[in-house]
Enzyme design. Sequence first.
Site, PDB file in Angstrom:
ATOM      1  CE  LYS A  34      -9.730  -0.651   7.379  1.00 54.33           C
ATOM      2  NZ  LYS A  34      -9.015  -1.139   6.185  1.00 54.33           N
ATOM      3  NE  ARG A 132      -3.240  -0.193   1.538  1.00 51.55           N
ATOM      4  CZ  ARG A 132      -4.477  -0.207   2.052  1.00 51.55           C
ATOM      5  NH1 ARG A 132      -5.222   0.891   2.039  1.00 51.55           N
ATOM      6  NH2 ARG A 132      -4.989  -1.312   2.562  1.00 51.55           N
ATOM      7  CG  HIS A 164      -6.414  -4.166   0.152  1.00 46.06           C
ATOM      8  ND1 HIS A 164      -7.630  -4.689   0.544  1.00 46.06           N
ATOM      9  CD2 HIS A 164      -6.545  -2.815   0.233  1.00 46.06           C
ATOM     10  CE1 HIS A 164      -8.452  -3.677   0.855  1.00 46.06           C
ATOM     11  NE2 HIS A 164      -7.819  -2.545   0.664  1.00 46.06           N
ATOM     12  NE  ARG A 220      -8.288  -8.267   3.705  1.00 47.30           N
ATOM     13  CZ  ARG A 220      -7.643  -8.576   2.593  1.00 47.30           C
ATOM     14  NH1 ARG A 220      -7.183  -9.798   2.394  1.00 47.30           N
ATOM     15  NH2 ARG A 220      -7.439  -7.660   1.667  1.00 47.30           N
TER      16      ARG A 220
HETATM   17  C1  LIG Z   1      -9.847  -1.687   5.300  1.00 41.53           C
HETATM   18  C2  LIG Z   1      -9.463  -2.938   4.645  1.00 41.53           C
HETATM   19  C3  LIG Z   1     -10.444  -3.868   4.253  1.00 41.53           C
HETATM   20  C4  LIG Z   1     -11.912  -3.545   4.268  1.00 41.53           C
HETATM   21  O1  LIG Z   1     -12.192  -2.687   3.179  1.00 41.53           O
HETATM   22  P1  LIG Z   1     -13.707  -2.276   2.859  1.00 41.53           P
HETATM   23  O2  LIG Z   1     -13.603  -1.581   1.559  1.00 41.53           O
HETATM   24  O3  LIG Z   1     -14.108  -1.364   3.971  1.00 41.53           O
HETATM   25  O4  LIG Z   1     -14.490  -3.509   2.818  1.00 41.53           O
HETATM   26  C5  LIG Z   1     -10.019  -5.097   3.808  1.00 41.53           C
HETATM   27  N1  LIG Z   1      -8.714  -5.391   3.725  1.00 41.53           N
HETATM   28  C6  LIG Z   1      -7.743  -4.510   4.065  1.00 41.53           C
HETATM   29  C7  LIG Z   1      -6.320  -4.887   3.915  1.00 41.53           C
HETATM   30  C8  LIG Z   1      -8.082  -3.249   4.513  1.00 41.53           C
HETATM   31  O5  LIG Z   1      -7.123  -2.374   4.811  1.00 41.53           O
END
Ligand SMILES: *Cc1c(COP(=O)(O)O)cnc(C)c1O
Length: 378
Positions: A34, A132, A164, A220
């Site tokens: 992103k 969130r 998340h 992720r």
């Molecule tokens: C940005 C994001 C990530 C990656 O997070 P990092 O801390 O950069 O590894 C993973 N999952 C979601 C939903 C995110 O928004």
Amino acid sequence: MTHPTRAVVDLEAIRDNVGLLAGIAGTPVMAMVKADAYGHGAVPVARAALEAGAAWLGVAFVEEALALRAAGIIAPVLVGVIPPGTDVEPAVAADVDLGAGTLRLLAEIADAAARVGRTARVHLKADTGMSRGGTTEREWPALVEAALKAEAAGTVSVVGIWSHLACSDEPDHPSVARQTKAFAAMVGHAEAAGIRPEVRHLANSSAVLHLPETHWDLVRPGIAVYGLNPAPDLPDPGLRPAMTVTSTVTVAKRVPEGSGVSYGHLYTTDRETTVALVPAGYADGVPRGGSGILEVLAAGRRRRIAGRVCMDQFVIDVGDDPVAEGDEVVLFGPGDRGEATATDWAHALGTVSYEIVTRLGGRVPRVHLDRRTTDARE
Ligand SMILES: *Cc1c(COP(=O)(O)O)cnc(C)c1O
């Protein structure tokens, strides 16, 4: 290319970092690309991550996913942020996975799928305690029920269930155990109701490194792909920062003792000295809050920015050192030559490395260096 400030992105470092993360997780990896791959250039980074074994890509917005598709990338791509009014039809048509955390969005996706004549690939988003995106535990059964109905109608296929973490960079934070437990409960509910997700995923970078119980079927990582430690107070496994930002001295000149430097004269020379002008400012991503604080590398030494960072330039006081017009200045990089890292800049400014790399200005060219081919492409 004429712009004097550039961000060189080492794709070999991206590949090494992805390989390292995949080895640690022992699961497939969704590389988060992103925000133009955290400022590193989405398409070249996505390709490098896939070459290194990443199986999925993650973005925030639909247009980011469509840009990857337009570049010919066919790997699964998940979109996480879908504001009201987003046209999701092109995403469904392009086989882009969509994160759905509300009944409204799930219905919109199902309607779009019916219009396109294709089954939409959906990841149901659980809010396990970050408040969130996603559906709270109380509303979860209704989302699951709606998803089952859409599956029966053939408009939607639930490919994933995800959430998340709010505090994965503080692995002992009590919210981590609470969220992990809530995620298991919400996955359990959905599966008992008849959802058969291909992937259940929760872990961002810090969780990949420090919270193995959160790895599930897919991880992720974002910031760690770029080689930056997601939790700088904890050790990292040897990640390599991929981005080096350099500029060039445009003017070097002697000025007398007592010379005020840059806007507001926040800095005054305490002796006759050489000042060097660097053509990078806050429009290029050098934070104005770094005036008099941030350090850059010039003629083999770190030098603090003297006085205010301007929109297009800043000044360094190099004393009697032989700094000349045309010399390279390293703003930040992996640290090999003694330069600051993005993490150092973030620490000095009270922010995170994420913000340092993503805020680089649009006029700074990203040059992608591929050491396998010694090929540099802009
Ligand atoms: C940005 C994001 C990530 C990656 O997070 P990092 O801390 O950069 O590894 C993973 N999952 C979601 C939903 C995110 O928004």
